[in-house]
Design a protein around this motif. Structure first.
Motif, mmCIF file in Angstrom:
data_model
loop_
_atom_site.group_PDB
_atom_site.id
_atom_site.type_symbol
_atom_site.label_atom_id
_atom_site.label_comp_id
_atom_site.label_asym_id
_atom_site.label_seq_id
_atom_site.Cartn_x
_atom_site.Cartn_y
_atom_site.Cartn_z
ATOM 1 N N THR A 41 -48.756 -4.490 21.286
ATOM 2 C CA THR A 41 -48.903 -5.645 20.539
ATOM 3 C C THR A 41 -48.586 -5.055 18.855
ATOM 4 O OG1 THR A 41 -51.115 -5.274 20.378
ATOM 5 C CG2 THR A 41 -50.696 -7.060 21.772
ATOM 6 N N ILE A 42 -48.999 -4.030 18.551
ATOM 7 C CA ILE A 42 -48.750 -3.526 17.156
ATOM 8 C C ILE A 42 -47.395 -2.951 17.109
ATOM 9 C CG2 ILE A 42 -49.504 -1.959 15.290
ATOM 10 C CD1 ILE A 42 -52.253 -2.264 16.355
ATOM 11 N N VAL A 47 -44.777 -6.385 14.560
ATOM 12 C CA VAL A 47 -43.564 -6.065 13.697
ATOM 13 C C VAL A 47 -42.575 -6.943 13.850
ATOM 14 C CG1 VAL A 47 -41.757 -4.219 13.126
ATOM 15 C CG2 VAL A 47 -43.984 -3.432 13.552
ATOM 16 N N SER A 48 -42.291 -7.241 14.924
ATOM 17 C CA SER A 48 -41.225 -8.392 15.096
ATOM 18 C C SER A 48 -41.787 -9.807 14.237
ATOM 19 C CB SER A 48 -41.068 -8.889 16.483
ATOM 20 O OG SER A 48 -40.484 -7.761 17.260
ATOM 21 N N ASN A 53 -41.200 -13.672 10.239
ATOM 22 C CA ASN A 53 -41.840 -14.574 9.158
ATOM 23 C C ASN A 53 -41.266 -14.206 7.696
ATOM 24 O OD1 ASN A 53 -43.839 -16.366 7.956
ATOM 25 N ND2 ASN A 53 -45.272 -14.796 7.617
ATOM 26 N N SER A 54 -40.697 -13.147 7.303
ATOM 27 C CA SER A 54 -40.106 -12.666 6.246
ATOM 28 C C SER A 54 -38.719 -13.345 6.234
ATOM 29 C CB SER A 54 -39.793 -11.479 5.948
ATOM 30 O OG SER A 54 -39.214 -10.491 6.878
ATOM 31 N N GLY A 55 -38.135 -13.374 7.335
ATOM 32 C CA GLY A 55 -36.700 -13.859 7.615
ATOM 33 C C GLY A 55 -36.799 -15.437 7.305
#
Length: 85
Positions: A41-42, A47-48, A53-55
């Motif tokens: 998960t981490i 990370v994905s 979210n930043s995209g």
């Protein structure tokens, strides 16, 4: 400002505090090999999600130019790799 209104405004911080308190009470949930499988998960999902979210927060003008540039680089690399085989 009432408590409920304050929680609605500061929902992210309240959520972090809640998760930290839950982890303090039951640390076995997040241990390696535990039910959450943090090694998967981490490494992959978290990370994905951060990059996704930043995209989503990019402005449209910036995203359009970056997508165009990325597709040019990918296509160029793909075309070159086809020629070199």
């Amino acid at each position: 400002m009432g408590l409920l209104e304050r929680l609605r405004k500061e929902w992210f911080i309240a959520g972090i505090v809640l998760v930290i308190a839950a982890a303090r009470l039951e640390p076995a949930v997040g241990v390696k090999g535990g039910p959450l499988k943090p090694e998967i998960t981490i490494t992959y999902i978290a990370v994905s999600a951060i990059f996704f979210n930043s995209g989503l927060s990019l402005k449209t003008e910036v995203a359009d130019s970056r997508l165009y540039a990325t597709s040019c680089v990918i296509c160029g690399n793909f075309n070159q790799s086809c020629w070199w085989k």
